[in-house]
Design an enzyme around this catalytic site. Structure first.
Site, PDB file in Angstrom:
ATOM      1  N   CYS A 223     -10.667  -2.219   2.976  1.00 44.06           N
ATOM      2  CA  CYS A 223     -10.980  -2.303   1.571  1.00 44.06           C
ATOM      3  C   CYS A 223     -12.214  -3.335   1.128  1.00 44.06           C
ATOM      4  CB  CYS A 223      -9.701  -3.050   0.682  1.00 44.06           C
ATOM      5  SG  CYS A 223      -9.290  -4.760   1.398  1.00 44.06           S
TER       6      CYS A 223
ATOM      7  N   HIS B 165     -11.967  -6.378  -5.236  1.00 44.29           N
ATOM      8  CA  HIS B 165     -12.717  -7.179  -4.526  1.00 44.29           C
ATOM      9  C   HIS B 165     -14.042  -7.281  -5.143  1.00 44.29           C
ATOM     10  CE1 HIS B 165      -9.331  -7.709  -1.739  1.00 44.29           C
ATOM     11  NE2 HIS B 165      -9.887  -6.904  -0.831  1.00 44.29           N
TER      12      HIS B 165
ATOM     13  N   SER C  67      -3.990  -9.309  -3.816  1.00 46.86           N
ATOM     14  CA  SER C  67      -3.136  -8.324  -3.345  1.00 46.86           C
ATOM     15  C   SER C  67      -3.492  -7.759  -1.884  1.00 46.86           C
ATOM     16  CB  SER C  67      -3.193  -7.170  -4.349  1.00 46.86           C
ATOM     17  OG  SER C  67      -4.628  -6.951  -4.799  1.00 46.86           O
TER      18      SER C  67
ATOM     19  N   ARG D 159     -11.066 -15.357   0.054  1.00 43.92           N
ATOM     20  CA  ARG D 159      -9.999 -15.110  -0.974  1.00 43.92           C
ATOM     21  C   ARG D 159     -10.250 -15.964  -2.074  1.00 43.92           C
ATOM     22  NH1 ARG D 159      -7.522 -10.884   0.095  1.00 43.92           N
ATOM     23  NH2 ARG D 159      -6.980 -11.446   2.300  1.00 43.92           N
TER      24      ARG D 159
ATOM     25  N   ASN E 289      -9.008  -2.993  -4.873  1.00 47.08           N
ATOM     26  CA  ASN E 289      -8.842  -2.786  -3.458  1.00 47.08           C
ATOM     27  C   ASN E 289      -7.570  -2.299  -2.737  1.00 47.08           C
ATOM     28  OD1 ASN E 289      -7.729  -5.387  -4.777  1.00 47.08           O
ATOM     29  ND2 ASN E 289      -6.675  -5.667  -2.931  1.00 47.08           N
TER      30      ASN E 289
ATOM     31  N   GLN F 260     -12.393 -11.910  -2.361  1.00 46.43           N
ATOM     32  CA  GLN F 260     -11.397 -10.836  -2.323  1.00 46.43           C
ATOM     33  C   GLN F 260      -9.756 -11.028  -3.278  1.00 46.43           C
ATOM     34  OE1 GLN F 260     -12.793  -9.989   2.022  1.00 46.43           O
ATOM     35  NE2 GLN F 260     -10.812  -8.930   1.489  1.00 46.43           N
TER      36      GLN F 260
ATOM     37  N   VAL G  74       0.829  -1.028   0.047  1.00 49.61           N
ATOM     38  CA  VAL G  74      -0.058   0.085   0.041  1.00 49.61           C
ATOM     39  C   VAL G  74       0.761   1.385  -0.172  1.00 49.61           C
ATOM     40  CG1 VAL G  74      -1.595   1.212   1.212  1.00 49.61           C
ATOM     41  CG2 VAL G  74      -2.082  -1.214   0.861  1.00 49.61           C
TER      42      VAL G  74
HETATM   43  C1  2RA Z   1      -7.603  -8.121   2.578  1.00 48.55           C
HETATM   44  N1  2RA Z   1      -7.518  -7.019   4.771  1.00 48.55           N
HETATM   45  O1  2RA Z   1      -7.668  -9.068   3.383  1.00 48.55           O
HETATM   46  C2  2RA Z   1      -6.841  -7.241   3.330  1.00 48.55           C
HETATM   47  C3  2RA Z   1      -7.142  -5.620   2.695  1.00 48.55           C
HETATM   48  N2  2RA Z   1      -7.221  -4.632   3.931  1.00 48.55           N
HETATM   49  O2  2RA Z   1      -8.164  -8.205   1.271  1.00 48.55           O
END
Ligand code: 2RA
Length: 344
Positions: A150, A242, A179, A235, A322, A176, A14
């Site tokens: 995000c 996302h 990244s 994920r 994201n 998600q 980031v």
């Molecule tokens: C994620 N927590 O897992 C992160 C992004 N802040 O995507």
């Protein structure tokens, strides 16, 4: 007017996105970069394992990285952007605020503290007024504003648009990108042919942060929104962006047409990095998609689509980049809001 800024945690994923967004920037000029003690003392080009497709800006490459400590940077910095890991941010961000710095932070520590404004400028810019309370309670010369996680940022602007129908219950399932977990390049291949449910505290963040963001502020105290929010976070093997499936129920009837109109006409804010319009609503039921839609408006727009009646409410999908809209871009927008409202 140009404000001098610094980036705390400048070598991380980031932090790199922050540098990409801040150099160049019409209002901000980077003067300081910090990272862990392994990187301190090195020029940025040697300290960072740069992952962004455009090269490190020339004027940034030679900046010497400092330790993440208020004593290690110049005190004529107007604003610090923080992308520190939460455990580090928890320890040092307050020290910077106590030392007089204004901090716009993406780090998840203290997001739910009662005197810390958690802000998406297009949704709850008025919550910045909480900084007066923060100053009284903490005795800081500086100030701390946070942006949400995000996954929360992806959904909340669409909910804010729909709140005219009285949001009562929200369910959300996220897909998600890797990244968000700091996976890059070859490491991200580890998740090909897989999906990982229940990813490290994301559910709780979405459930609590959304209600704080959608809550009211009477000039002294925040009230949390009454709606219940229930999240399941997953994920998937997407690099950036996302995607989220949302089910929303309301106190009043809301048709698909009315919901689409509410999202399309939801007003943004006039800041250098804010998109116009804030929310793009697709007619095609199979949009938005991460690869096709994450870069809209420099990665700062929220997309929605697939609006339909379902059960006792509406179902739709939404998407945001994201690491841009959901992290670095969110902090930059909050910095622009601080500047616009005279906090710098
Ligand atoms: C994620 N927590 O897992 C992160 C992004 N802040 O995507």
């Amino acid at each position: 007017m140009t404000h001098t800024v610094g980036v705390l945690g400048a070598t991380g994923a980031v932090g790199q996105r922050l540098i990409q967004l801040l150099d160049p920037h019409p209002e901000f000029e980077i003067r300081a970069l910090t990272a862990s003690s392994d990187s301190a003392g090195k020029p940025y080009r040697k300290a960072a394992k740069w992952r962004i497709s455009t090269p490190i800006p020339e004027d940034i490459a030679e900046i010497t990285v400092a330790e993440t400590d208020p004593g290690a940077i110049d005190d004529d910095i107007d604003l610090l952007f923080s992308s520190l890991p939460s455990s580090v941010g928890e320890r040092v961000e307050s020290d910077f605020c106590e030392a007089g710095y204004v901090v716009s932070s993406n780090s998840s520590n203290q997001r739910m503290a009662e005197d810390v404004p958690l802000v998406i400028p297009e949704v709850n810019a008025d919550h910045l007024g909480l900084l007066e309370v923060q100053r009284d309670e903490r005795g800081w010369d500086g100030a701390m504003v946070k942006n949400p996680n995000c996954s929360t940022i992806t959904m909340v602007p669409t909910l804010a648009a729909l709140d005219e129908f009285g949001l009562s219950r929200i369910h959300v399932a996220t897909l998600q990108a890797v990244s968000g977990a700091g996976y890059d390049g070859v490491t991200s291949m580890e998740i090909i042919d897989n999906a990982i449910p229940h990813i490290g505290g994301e559910e709780e963040k979405m459930e609590s942060e959304s209600r704080k963001l959608l809550g009211g502020f009477d000039g002294a105290e925040l009230s949390i929104h009454d709606a219940t929010v229930s999240a399941s976070c997953n994920r998937i093997p997407t690099l950036d962006g996302h995607l989220e499936n949302v089910w929303a129920e309301f106190e009043e009837e809301a048709t698909v047409e009315e919901a689409r109109e509410a999202m399309e006409s939801y007003e943004g804010i006039d800041l250098p990095s804010s998109p116009d319009p804030l929310i793009k609503v697709f007619e095609e039921p199979d949009r938005p998609q991460p690869r096709l839609d994450r870069e809209r408006e420099d990665g700062m727009q929220i997309s929605a689509g697939g609006l339909r009646e379902s059960g006792t409410g509406l179902q739709y999908n939404c998407l945001a980049h994201n690491t841009l809209r959901g992290a670095a871009g969110a902090s930059v927008l909050n910095g622009e809001l601080l500047a616009e409202q005279g906090y710098l």
